[in-house]
Design a protein around this motif. Structure first.
Motif, mmCIF file in Angstrom:
data_model
loop_
_atom_site.group_PDB
_atom_site.id
_atom_site.type_symbol
_atom_site.label_atom_id
_atom_site.label_comp_id
_atom_site.label_asym_id
_atom_site.label_seq_id
_atom_site.Cartn_x
_atom_site.Cartn_y
_atom_site.Cartn_z
ATOM 1 N N ILE A 793 0.840 -1.208 0.000
ATOM 2 C CA ILE A 793 0.000 0.000 0.000
ATOM 3 C C ILE A 793 0.869 1.250 0.000
ATOM 4 O O ILE A 793 0.664 2.171 -0.800
ATOM 5 N N VAL A 794 1.882 1.301 0.899
ATOM 6 C CA VAL A 794 2.728 2.493 0.991
ATOM 7 C C VAL A 794 3.494 2.694 -0.314
ATOM 8 O O VAL A 794 3.599 3.814 -0.828
ATOM 9 N N SER A 795 4.034 1.628 -0.877
ATOM 10 C CA SER A 795 4.790 1.737 -2.135
ATOM 11 C C SER A 795 3.889 2.253 -3.250
ATOM 12 O O SER A 795 4.303 3.110 -4.060
ATOM 13 N N ALA A 796 2.641 1.752 -3.290
ATOM 14 C CA ALA A 796 1.713 2.187 -4.344
ATOM 15 C C ALA A 796 1.360 3.670 -4.196
ATOM 16 O O ALA A 796 1.286 4.407 -5.187
ATOM 17 N N ILE A 797 1.140 4.117 -2.948
ATOM 18 C CA ILE A 797 0.804 5.534 -2.734
ATOM 19 C C ILE A 797 1.942 6.437 -3.181
ATOM 20 O O ILE A 797 1.735 7.462 -3.845
ATOM 21 N N ILE A 798 3.187 6.044 -2.837
ATOM 22 C CA ILE A 798 4.347 6.870 -3.206
ATOM 23 C C ILE A 798 4.502 6.936 -4.714
ATOM 24 O O ILE A 798 4.739 8.003 -5.298
ATOM 25 N N ARG A 799 4.394 5.770 -5.398
ATOM 26 C CA ARG A 799 4.536 5.764 -6.852
ATOM 27 C C ARG A 799 3.435 6.607 -7.504
ATOM 28 O O ARG A 799 3.686 7.355 -8.459
ATOM 29 N N MET A 800 2.191 6.466 -7.002
ATOM 30 C CA MET A 800 1.086 7.246 -7.572
ATOM 31 C C MET A 800 1.322 8.747 -7.380
ATOM 32 O O MET A 800 1.101 9.549 -8.286
ATOM 33 N N ALA A 801 1.783 9.140 -6.198
ATOM 34 C CA ALA A 801 2.031 10.555 -5.922
ATOM 35 C C ALA A 801 3.098 11.102 -6.854
ATOM 36 O O ALA A 801 2.963 12.214 -7.391
ATOM 37 N N HIS A 802 4.159 10.339 -7.069
ATOM 38 C CA HIS A 802 5.227 10.788 -7.971
ATOM 39 C C HIS A 802 4.690 10.957 -9.388
ATOM 40 O O HIS A 802 5.050 11.919 -10.095
ATOM 41 N N ALA A 803 3.837 10.010 -9.781
ATOM 42 C CA ALA A 803 3.279 10.093 -11.138
ATOM 43 C C ALA A 803 2.411 11.340 -11.296
ATOM 44 O O ALA A 803 2.334 11.922 -12.391
ATOM 45 N N LEU A 804 1.751 11.746 -10.216
ATOM 46 C CA LEU A 804 0.890 12.940 -10.257
ATOM 47 C C LEU A 804 1.644 14.208 -9.867
ATOM 48 O O LEU A 804 1.049 15.270 -9.719
ATOM 49 N N LYS A 805 3.003 14.056 -9.663
ATOM 50 C CA LYS A 805 3.857 15.193 -9.292
ATOM 51 C C LYS A 805 3.428 15.797 -7.957
ATOM 52 O O LYS A 805 3.361 17.019 -7.781
ATOM 53 N N LEU A 806 3.127 14.931 -7.005
ATOM 54 C CA LEU A 806 2.737 15.364 -5.660
ATOM 55 C C LEU A 806 3.819 14.968 -4.662
ATOM 56 O O LEU A 806 4.471 13.932 -4.811
ATOM 57 N N ASP A 807 4.024 15.793 -3.628
ATOM 58 C CA ASP A 807 4.939 15.427 -2.549
ATOM 59 C C ASP A 807 4.257 14.422 -1.634
ATOM 60 O O ASP A 807 3.023 14.345 -1.562
ATOM 61 N N VAL A 808 5.095 13.625 -0.892
ATOM 62 C CA VAL A 808 4.560 12.613 0.016
ATOM 63 C C VAL A 808 5.160 12.832 1.391
ATOM 64 O O VAL A 808 6.386 12.987 1.533
ATOM 65 N N VAL A 809 4.291 12.847 2.412
ATOM 66 C CA VAL A 809 4.726 12.926 3.812
ATOM 67 C C VAL A 809 4.234 11.663 4.506
ATOM 68 O O VAL A 809 3.041 11.344 4.460
ATOM 69 N N ALA A 810 5.147 10.941 5.157
ATOM 70 C CA ALA A 810 4.784 9.732 5.898
ATOM 71 C C ALA A 810 4.709 10.071 7.386
ATOM 72 O O ALA A 810 5.656 10.622 7.955
ATOM 73 N N GLU A 811 3.593 9.748 8.013
ATOM 74 C CA GLU A 811 3.400 10.036 9.429
ATOM 75 C C GLU A 811 3.746 8.822 10.281
ATOM 76 O O GLU A 811 3.679 7.688 9.816
ATOM 77 N N GLY A 812 4.084 9.085 11.553
ATOM 78 C CA GLY A 812 4.283 8.005 12.527
ATOM 79 C C GLY A 812 5.556 7.208 12.334
ATOM 80 O O GLY A 812 5.593 6.007 12.659
ATOM 81 N N VAL A 813 6.626 7.816 11.831
ATOM 82 C CA VAL A 813 7.905 7.118 11.653
ATOM 83 C C VAL A 813 8.613 7.066 13.011
ATOM 84 O O VAL A 813 8.964 8.106 13.581
ATOM 85 N N GLU A 814 8.858 5.833 13.511
ATOM 86 C CA GLU A 814 9.417 5.684 14.843
ATOM 87 C C GLU A 814 10.700 4.846 14.867
ATOM 88 O O GLU A 814 11.408 4.811 15.883
ATOM 89 N N THR A 815 11.024 4.178 13.751
ATOM 90 C CA THR A 815 12.222 3.326 13.733
ATOM 91 C C THR A 815 13.086 3.663 12.529
ATOM 92 O O THR A 815 12.612 4.208 11.524
ATOM 93 N N ALA A 816 14.379 3.304 12.655
ATOM 94 C CA ALA A 816 15.312 3.540 11.556
ATOM 95 C C ALA A 816 14.952 2.675 10.355
ATOM 96 O O ALA A 816 15.141 3.071 9.193
ATOM 97 N N GLU A 817 14.406 1.470 10.617
ATOM 98 C CA GLU A 817 14.014 0.601 9.524
ATOM 99 C C GLU A 817 12.896 1.243 8.692
ATOM 100 O O GLU A 817 12.903 1.149 7.436
ATOM 101 N N GLN A 818 11.942 1.835 9.373
ATOM 102 C CA GLN A 818 10.861 2.518 8.657
ATOM 103 C C GLN A 818 11.429 3.662 7.813
ATOM 104 O O GLN A 818 11.027 3.861 6.656
ATOM 105 N N GLN A 819 12.394 4.420 8.393
ATOM 106 C CA GLN A 819 13.006 5.536 7.664
ATOM 107 C C GLN A 819 13.720 5.031 6.416
ATOM 108 O O GLN A 819 13.566 5.594 5.334
ATOM 109 N N GLN A 820 14.500 3.970 6.565
ATOM 110 C CA GLN A 820 15.253 3.446 5.428
ATOM 111 C C GLN A 820 14.319 2.933 4.334
ATOM 112 O O GLN A 820 14.553 3.147 3.142
ATOM 113 N N PHE A 821 13.246 2.239 4.754
ATOM 114 C CA PHE A 821 12.292 1.726 3.764
ATOM 115 C C PHE A 821 11.654 2.885 2.984
ATOM 116 O O PHE A 821 11.568 2.843 1.743
#
Length: 862
Positions: A793-821
């Protein structure tokens, strides 16, 4: 001579005062006391006053003499006397003194009321009063064996300021033989009589003179044109009467005649020949004042016009209550022709929809109160029954006897229909046709009274649809309305005839089950309702599943009033929603405590807004590419004086429901802009602050204008403000949302979609609306990269946003693994506890300064 003597005496007095003043002044030259000088001044002033009065008296005398001479010249040889308002005789004309048996000098020595009218009580007062208001007076005197006819009339002055004068004219009438009888009759008949020979008036009576305010001397032996004016209406009437007189004994006419005082009167004229065998011998014309009768005729004519032109039906009944007259409106409204009802009682028009005794009651009331007014049901000629508003009045004579009745009635069919429509609209829901809250509360009160009287119980079910908003948001309001209609029809099939179901508004319904035999039966009905609501409803080809949450309160146990029962059922319904929805709950005392707590929270929230107990916290949004702060999300916190720190989850939803979110949202926007400008001036502000705006605040008609005011007042750059809106709200009334979003974009404000992916909306809005950023909800982020579904789901939202030339903000990032992903997937901006918890203004300022210093140090090292 008397006036000359008075004038000579006045001149001698003036001369004496002037000489005396001169002598005193001469004495003053020798002795020079101040008293003599003052005395001389007073004497001179007195002399001037006498001189002024003498001049005034002289002018008045000249004016009076002129008027007397004018009257004597115009009065001719008639027997008359001229007097002033005090009755002083000013001039005697003709044989007046001889006819009265008084010497002319004796007349002038006494006032006329003493010399002539002493034997006629009140005559002087009456004729004086009438002359002063411009009218004439007519009476009679008896002096010895003579009977005198007396006429008084005002004499118009030459000047407007002239004192009023009156003329008294007398004539002698003596009955000495039978030949004088016509003359006496002519003089005494209460009509104006005029004898014409050709075009000349040869004789008139006193009635004629009184009618036209003229004297005999002015009329007799004068031409018609001189008496009535050239081309007068009388001449025209005379000309029209001449030919008919050749074959008729008399000809009647009527016309307006002009009196000598300028007034116009309506006269009835009767022309006849003095000798029917000799029309050329002359004409006899009688005149009678028909002004009053003409007025009465005009009033009757106007009344007849109103009678026929009235839009209401009017019937005139005789004293025996039989119809004597009808107007056109009666025929138009009832269909009855006059001949159908004349001579019959109006009872035949009454329908049997009202009590039979109403007819007698109406006329009994009229007998006592003279009028009756009210609503009756009448019958048309074709048998149709219709409502009327009727007024029946009695007309009485001077002996207070009823001589007729006036029956007025208006057809109120349309008014009754309008009242029924208004009553229906006031008591029924326009969409589902179910009773609304008003009618429901009324029926609940009746059901409670009946249950109390009969010793039974009733149940109130409060029903809220669980997923109606999703249907409304995804399929539109039209589909939502269709769903509500289907639900209403379905719920109607779940109750008995003795029960009531109503729509309270939105997606809320309520039921009254009366009577109900035990709470278990109420639970059974609730289960039935939940079962039918869980079935799919086909709307525009799509199956919609909504379900419901039900709260139940029982009377008399759960409340003594309608308001208590509804409130407690509502509280039970909220407990059902909290319990997972698609279930029902009975009201308990614990719920009442929770409801009271909710009311207390609502009260404290109102005071909190007034006392400004709210503070702002800011959570940094970090760029994964530069590890710098690019923005701040604004969060509101409530520091209550009595409750301590209150979670937004507790008060934001409540503020949305009761409308307090408008004041709170306005404060948040303004305070956030003020804080950003402070940091901007210090040089530590990030690129923007993101403020979440509620749907209710965004829909406000004044939202954009108020936002513009805030930006101006705080000097906030529009590019530094980002407005966050939820995905579900954007789907409500898309046209209105689009207009507001465009206005914001024109102002320079950027827009982001908060909690993206949690709604049920069509993605088509992403390309229609002027959006710049998508915010991935933390519910999708918290389990990445370990949960494959969330990763997809997250990968699809990011790809769709890029295709529509929209910025993406991810909420609730609490771990380094989440940041790297997220960084690997191409997400530009993140926020969460991994970088910073939400900070108050002071803490956030320190955080921004520290990050700025670290960035500067890194640049210097590089």
């Amino acid at each position: 001579m008397a006036r000359n003597g008075v004038e000579q005496h006045s001149l001698l007095s003036i001369l004496s005062l002037i000489l005396l003043a001169g002598a005193i002044l001469w004495i003053e030259l020798e002795a020079a006391p101040w008293l003599f000088k003052a005395l001389a001044s007073l004497l001179l002033a007195a002399a001037l006053l006498l001189f002024w009065r003498a001049i005034k008296r002289f002018k008045f005398s000249r004016s009076l003499d002129s008027r007397v001479a004018h009257w004597q010249a115009s009065a001719g040889q008639g027997s008359a006397v001229l007097v002033d308002v005090k009755g002083q005789v000013l001039a005697v004309n003709g044989d007046f003194a001889r006819l009265c048996g008084i010497h002319p000098d004796a007349l002038k020595q006494k006032t006329i009321d003493i010399s002539l009218l002493l034997t006629v009580p009140h005559a002087w007062a009456e004729l004086r009063q009438r002359c002063l208001i411009g009218k004439s007076w007519h009476g009679a005197l008896e002096i010895g064996k003579k009977r005198l006819d007396l006429t008084a009339y005002p004499v118009i002055g030459i000047e407007e300021s002239s004192a009023p004068l009156m003329a008294l004219e007398i004539s002698e009438f003596m009955l000495s033989s039978n030949e004088d009888l016509p003359s006496l009759v002519m003089s005494r008949v209460p009509l104006g009589i005029m004898v014409l020979h050709g075009r000349r008036v040869t004789r008139v009576n006193e009635g004629f003179c009184f009618l036209l305010a003229k004297t005999r001397t002015q009329v007799e032996n004068s031409l018609i044109s001189d008496v009535f004016g050239v081309g007068s209406s009388f001449e025209q009437a005379l000309s029209e009467a001449l030919m008919p007189l050749l074959t008729n004994a008399k000809v009647t006419s009527a016309t307006a005649l002009q009196r000598s005082d300028g007034k116009s009167i309506w006269c009835e004229l009767v022309f006849s020949c003095l000798d029917p065998n000799k029309p050329q011998a002359g004409l006899l014309v009688t005149l009678s004042d028909a002004s009053e009768s003409r007025k009465r005729e005009e009033i009757l004519r106007q009344a007849a016009v109103v009678f026929e032109a009235a839009s209401d039906a009017i019937l005139v009944l005789d004293a025996e209550k039989r119809i004597r007259m009808t107007n056109k409106a009666f025929t138009r409204i009832s269909g009855y022709e006059p001949n159908d009802v004349l001579g019959k009682p109006p009872k035949l028009l009454f329908s049997n929809k009202q009590p039979a005794e109403l007819y007698d009651h109406i006329f009994n009331q009229i007998e006592q109160e003279n009028v009756w007014q009210g609503e009756i049901w009448s019958r048309r000629r074709d048998g149709a029954i219709y409502p009327q508003w009727a007024t029946i009045s009695a007309v009485r004579n001077e002996q207070n006897e009823v001589i007729e009745y006036v029956f007025m009635a208006s057809d109120i069919t349309e008014r009754k229909r309008a009242e029924e429509r208004l009553n229906y609209q006031a008591n029924y829901d326009g969409l589902t046709q179910l009773p609304n809250r008003t009618l429901f509360v009324d029926r609940l009160g009746q059901a409670m009274a009946r249950a109390k009287r009969e010793g039974t119980t009733l149940a109130l079910l409060f029903i809220d649809l669980d997923r109606f908003k999703n249907v409304n948001d995804s399929m539109g309001h039209s589909a939502g309305d269709k769903l509500l209609i289907n639900v209403a029809n379905t719920l109607n099939g779940c109750i008995r005839e003795s029960d009531t179901i109503a729509r309270f508004g939105g997606d809320e319904f309520a039921m009254i089950l009366s009577p109900i035999y035990g709470a278990k039966n109420a639970g059974t009905v609730a289960q039935t309702v939940l079962k039918v609501l869980s079935r799919p409803f086909n709307i525009d080809g799509y199956d919609c599943i909504v379900g419901g949450s039900i709260g139940i309160s029982i009377f008399p146990g759960d409340g003594e009033t309608s308001e208590e029962l509804i409130r407690n059922a509502d509280a039970a319904m909220y407990r059902a929603k909290d319990s997972g929805r698609n279930t029902y709950e009975f009201f308990t005392a614990e719920m009442q405590q929770m409801a009271m707590a909710r009311l207390g929270l609502e009260r404290d929230l109102r005071f909190a807004i007034e006392r400004q107990e709210f503070i702002l916290h800011f959570q940094p949004q970090m760029s994964l590419a530069t590890n710098q702060v690019v923005g701040l999300e604004v969060l509101v916190r409530w520091e209550s004086g009595t409750r301590g720190l209150v979670s937004p989850a507790e008060f934001i939803g409540l503020a949305e429901e009761n409308g307090q979110i408008l004041a709170l949202g306005d404060w948040v926007l303004k305070r956030a802009c003020q804080q950003y400008v402070e940091w901007f001036n210090e040089g530590i502000a990030p690129g923007y602050i993101a403020v979440n705006v509620s749907g209710r605040q965004f829909r406000s008609a004044k939202f954009t204008s108020r936002l513009r005011e805030i930006l101006t007042e705080t000097k906030m750059p529009a590019r530094g403000l980002e407005i966050e809106l939820t995905e579900s709200f954007l789907m409500e009334d898309q046209e209105a949302v689009m207009r507001t979003l465009n206005e914001l974009r024109e102002m320079g404000v950027t827009l982001s979609v908060d909690d993206f992916g949690t709604g049920y909306s069509s993605l088509s809005y992403l390309k229609r609306f002027p959006i710049s950023t998508l915010k991935i909800d933390k519910s999708f982020v918290q389990d990445v990269p370990g949960d494959d579904e969330d990763v997809a789901i997250v990968s699809a939202i990011i790809r769709m946003a890029h295709a529509l030339k929209l910025d993406v903000v991810a909420e609730g990032v609490e771990t380094a693994e989440q940041q790297q992903f997220l960084h690997k997937q191409g997400c530009q901006i993140v926020q969460g506890f991994l970088f910073s918890r939400p900070l108050n203004a002071d803490e956030c300022g320190k955080f921004l300064r520290k990050r700025l210093e670290e960035s500067s140090s890194s640049s210097q090292i590089a």
